[in-house]
Write a protein that holds these residues in place. Structure first.
Motif, PDB file in Angstrom:
ATOM      1  N   GLY A  15     -88.150  29.979 -11.382  1.00  0.00           N
ATOM      2  CA  GLY A  15     -88.644  30.281 -12.648  1.00  0.00           C
ATOM      3  C   GLY A  15     -88.975  28.952 -13.623  1.00  0.00           C
ATOM      4  N   THR A  18     -92.227  27.343 -11.832  1.00  0.00           N
ATOM      5  CA  THR A  18     -93.137  28.056 -12.141  1.00  0.00           C
ATOM      6  C   THR A  18     -93.950  28.128 -13.657  1.00  0.00           C
ATOM      7  OG1 THR A  18     -92.532  29.900 -10.457  1.00  0.00           O
ATOM      8  CG2 THR A  18     -94.223  30.462 -11.862  1.00  0.00           C
ATOM      9  N   LEU A  19     -92.790  28.253 -14.661  1.00  0.00           N
ATOM     10  CA  LEU A  19     -93.477  28.070 -15.880  1.00  0.00           C
ATOM     11  C   LEU A  19     -93.866  26.659 -16.357  1.00  0.00           C
ATOM     12  CD1 LEU A  19     -90.420  30.032 -17.816  1.00  0.00           C
ATOM     13  CD2 LEU A  19     -92.898  30.779 -17.691  1.00  0.00           C
ATOM     14  N   TYR A  20     -93.067  25.721 -15.849  1.00  0.00           N
ATOM     15  CA  TYR A  20     -93.537  24.304 -16.087  1.00  0.00           C
ATOM     16  C   TYR A  20     -95.117  24.261 -15.331  1.00  0.00           C
ATOM     17  CZ  TYR A  20     -93.784  19.203 -16.171  1.00  0.00           C
ATOM     18  OH  TYR A  20     -94.195  18.043 -16.352  1.00  0.00           O
ATOM     19  N   PHE A  22     -97.335  26.546 -15.157  1.00  0.00           N
ATOM     20  CA  PHE A  22     -97.990  27.384 -15.953  1.00  0.00           C
ATOM     21  C   PHE A  22     -98.395  26.801 -17.295  1.00  0.00           C
ATOM     22  CE2 PHE A  22     -99.386  31.317 -18.088  1.00  0.00           C
ATOM     23  CZ  PHE A  22    -100.253  31.464 -17.196  1.00  0.00           C
ATOM     24  N   LEU A  23     -97.709  25.661 -17.703  1.00  0.00           N
ATOM     25  CA  LEU A  23     -98.220  24.786 -18.807  1.00  0.00           C
ATOM     26  C   LEU A  23     -99.427  24.285 -18.686  1.00  0.00           C
ATOM     27  CD1 LEU A  23     -94.776  22.890 -19.539  1.00  0.00           C
ATOM     28  CD2 LEU A  23     -95.826  24.746 -21.081  1.00  0.00           C
ATOM     29  N   SER A 343     -89.238  39.653 -25.108  1.00  0.00           N
ATOM     30  CA  SER A 343     -90.429  39.012 -24.594  1.00  0.00           C
ATOM     31  C   SER A 343     -91.571  39.543 -24.796  1.00  0.00           C
ATOM     32  CB  SER A 343     -90.248  38.404 -23.220  1.00  0.00           C
ATOM     33  OG  SER A 343     -90.179  39.670 -22.402  1.00  0.00           O
ATOM     34  N   LEU A 393     -96.532  31.893 -22.288  1.00  0.00           N
ATOM     35  CA  LEU A 393     -95.304  31.772 -21.549  1.00  0.00           C
ATOM     36  C   LEU A 393     -94.476  32.908 -21.531  1.00  0.00           C
ATOM     37  CD1 LEU A 393     -94.362  27.912 -22.150  1.00  0.00           C
ATOM     38  CD2 LEU A 393     -95.521  28.709 -20.027  1.00  0.00           C
ATOM     39  N   TRP A 396     -95.790  35.562 -19.396  1.00  0.00           N
ATOM     40  CA  TRP A 396     -95.463  35.696 -17.918  1.00  0.00           C
ATOM     41  C   TRP A 396     -93.877  35.866 -17.871  1.00  0.00           C
ATOM     42  CZ3 TRP A 396     -97.598  36.562 -13.824  1.00  0.00           C
ATOM     43  CH2 TRP A 396     -99.024  35.917 -13.380  1.00  0.00           C
ATOM     44  N   VAL A 397     -93.112  35.537 -18.748  1.00  0.00           N
ATOM     45  CA  VAL A 397     -91.730  35.934 -18.593  1.00  0.00           C
ATOM     46  C   VAL A 397     -91.369  37.645 -18.629  1.00  0.00           C
ATOM     47  CG1 VAL A 397     -89.305  36.058 -19.728  1.00  0.00           C
ATOM     48  CG2 VAL A 397     -90.805  33.867 -19.407  1.00  0.00           C
ATOM     49  N   GLU A 400     -92.782  38.947 -15.180  1.00  0.00           N
ATOM     50  CA  GLU A 400     -92.103  38.686 -13.874  1.00  0.00           C
ATOM     51  C   GLU A 400     -90.687  39.304 -13.939  1.00  0.00           C
ATOM     52  OE1 GLU A 400     -93.721  37.356 -10.832  1.00  0.00           O
ATOM     53  OE2 GLU A 400     -95.251  38.104 -12.378  1.00  0.00           O
TER      54      GLU A 400
END
Length: 481
Positions: A15, A18-20, A22-23, A343, A393, A396-397, A400
């Motif tokens: 997680g 992936t989020l990093y 996606f920045l 979210s 962001l 996407w949270v 997923e």
């Protein structure tokens, strides 16, 4: 809670990384298009301000692109490191779209970016312009192939199970690529990426304008960013509506979890809550602000449609669709409700705030404005970009986390995808290591972009300088590296 649980640590690691990563992805997708548009404006008008804006934002694009490549490589390794069971299960299906993404899209994109970087003084202006447009299209294709792979996790299509049931085998590559989830997610992702990019452009432009720097160029880029933000928000909302319809059809539990709807509701009872307070376990509502019919409309595009609730879906999943997994999840196939509920709302709310900021900015900077833009408005605009960033962001949270407890919907639970022979302490070491490395990369990325943003574009020529339109391309200083 076992703090050395391999599943828990592997999920946290995937997680975070992936989020990093996606920045950088949305800024690459949106900034490539922006640079192409600015260079096209220079090509068509010959105005040097568009050339300087192309160079300026081109530098930011290249910095971000390089960082996205570095962080994206880790994603591939994680499949084999911590999720080997999952990799074996979906490898036959994922191999094709990931190969297309790597060989046809990414290398295709990188090749034309190279031509764009080094071809300023070597290629004809038209061919050089074409190189950045082709690189932009390559970036979009890259995103599409990744989304096609992700769509299989949301809505498996184009496969058959192996005879021993150990893995999914692809039978129809076209079905994988034309998965309704992928087709709906692509425009939504691109629009959201452009929206996030507009936030960055607005912030940079406002930073220069409040200081009285590069006024003519930064005013043009500001207006571009403000209009682009509004257009992108409209595109994000419309494409998100279509994605929501697909989500209801393929993953009804995700929509039920987005509203924390336990019992099936129809018509006015299928309302959308703007804000809710509930009991700690999330099963009972204490207070809420609701809009009647809205959830029904979002889910079915009718005012009298029905939206299935969590309890009814759990019963259906347990007794009819997925009884073989019922014991593993104790009969509860719902994701973590507070994550999906909030979210979903933060995604919509932050996107709306970013669009509202753009509307206010257009009003304050209109040509017929009788007053100068107040300083507080410029400073607010500088900090407008986090709204669009965090909106994408948390989106996407939601996407997923709303799929849980499945790693591949209906076929494999997340707990079954983790590597069976990797102890928790090794995952912890890699988690700490990646977090530390990514923290360093974040400092480098932010430092480089801020340095470039603060320096600004090259100043426009003065009255005694040669007219740039009279120069040949060979004599025009246009290096971006």
């Amino acid at each position: 809670m076992d703090l050395l649980d391999p599943l828990l640590l592997a999920r946290w690691q995937f997680g975070l990384t992936t989020l990093y990563h996606f920045l950088f992805v949305p800024l690459t997708l949106g900034m490539a298009l922006t640079v192409a548009i600015f260079q096209t404006a220079w090509f068509r008008t010959g105005k040097v301000k568009w050339l300087h804006l192309t160079q300026f934002f081109g530098k930011i694009f290249l910095i971000n692109f390089a960082m996205g490549v570095v962080t994206g490589i880790v994603q591939e390794f994680q499949f084999g490191m911590n999720w080997s069971s999952y990799s074996r299960f979906v490898g036959d299906v994922f191999g094709a779209p990931l190969a297309f993404e790597g060989l046809m899209a990414f290398f295709f994109e990188a090749t034309f970016i190279g031509l764009w970087i080094f071809g300023w003084d070597k290629l004809p202006k038209g061919l050089h312009l074409a190189s950045i447009w082709i690189a932009t299209i390559g970036a979009w294709f890259s995103a599409y192939f990744i989304l096609a792979a992700n769509a299989f996790m949301q809505n498996p299509l184009g496969y058959q199970m192996a005879e021993d049931g150990s893995r999914a085998e692809m039978t129809d590559f076209l079905a994988v690529l034309t998965n309704p989830v992928a087709l709906a997610a692509l425009p939504h992702t691109l629009a959201a990426a452009f929206m996030m990019t507009m936030g960055v452009i607005i912030s940079i432009s406002a930073w220069h304008l409040v200081r009285g720097q590069n006024i003519e160029m930064m005013r043009s880029s500001l207006r571009y960013g403000l209009w682009g933000m509004i257009i992108a928000f409209g595109g994000t909302a419309l494409s998100g509506d279509q994605l929501g319809l697909v989500m209801v059809e393929t993953q009804p539990m995700k929509m039920a979890a987005a509203e924390a709807l336990f019992d099936t509701a129809c018509g006015a009872d299928a309302s959308f809550s703007i804000f809710t307070l509930g009991t700690p376990d999330g099963t009972s509502e204490l207070f809420s602000i609701r809009i009647p019919f809205l959830l029904s409309f979002l889910s079915t595009h009718t005012l009298d449609g029905c939206v299935e609730g969590i309890n009814d879906l759990n019963m259906q999943y347990t007794t009819e669709l997925f009884p073989q997994f019922a014991d593993q999840v104790d009969g509860n196939f719902a994701p973590i409700l507070w994550v999906t509920y909030w979210s979903f709302r933060w995604m919509i709310g932050l996107g709306g705030i970013a669009a509202l900021t753009a509307v206010v900015g257009l009003w304050l900077t209109r040509k017929k404005a009788k007053r100068d833009v107040p300083t507080w408005a410029w400073r607010l605009a500088i900090w407008a970009w986090p709204a669009s960033l965090f909106a994408i962001l948390v989106g996407w949270v939601f996407t997923e986390m709303g799929r849980q407890p499945w790693i591949v919907f209906g076929l494999m639970l997340t707990e079954d995808g983790v590597s069976p022979s990797v102890p928790g302490w090794t995952v912890l070491i890699s988690l700490v290591s990646f977090t530390a490395i990514y923290a360093i990369l974040a400092v480098v990325e932010v430092g480089l972009i801020m340095k470039t943003a603060h320096a600004g574009p090259a100043p426009l020529p003065g009255p005694d300088d040669p007219d740039p339109r009279e120069r040949s391309v060979e004599d025009t200083p246009t290096t971006v590296y």
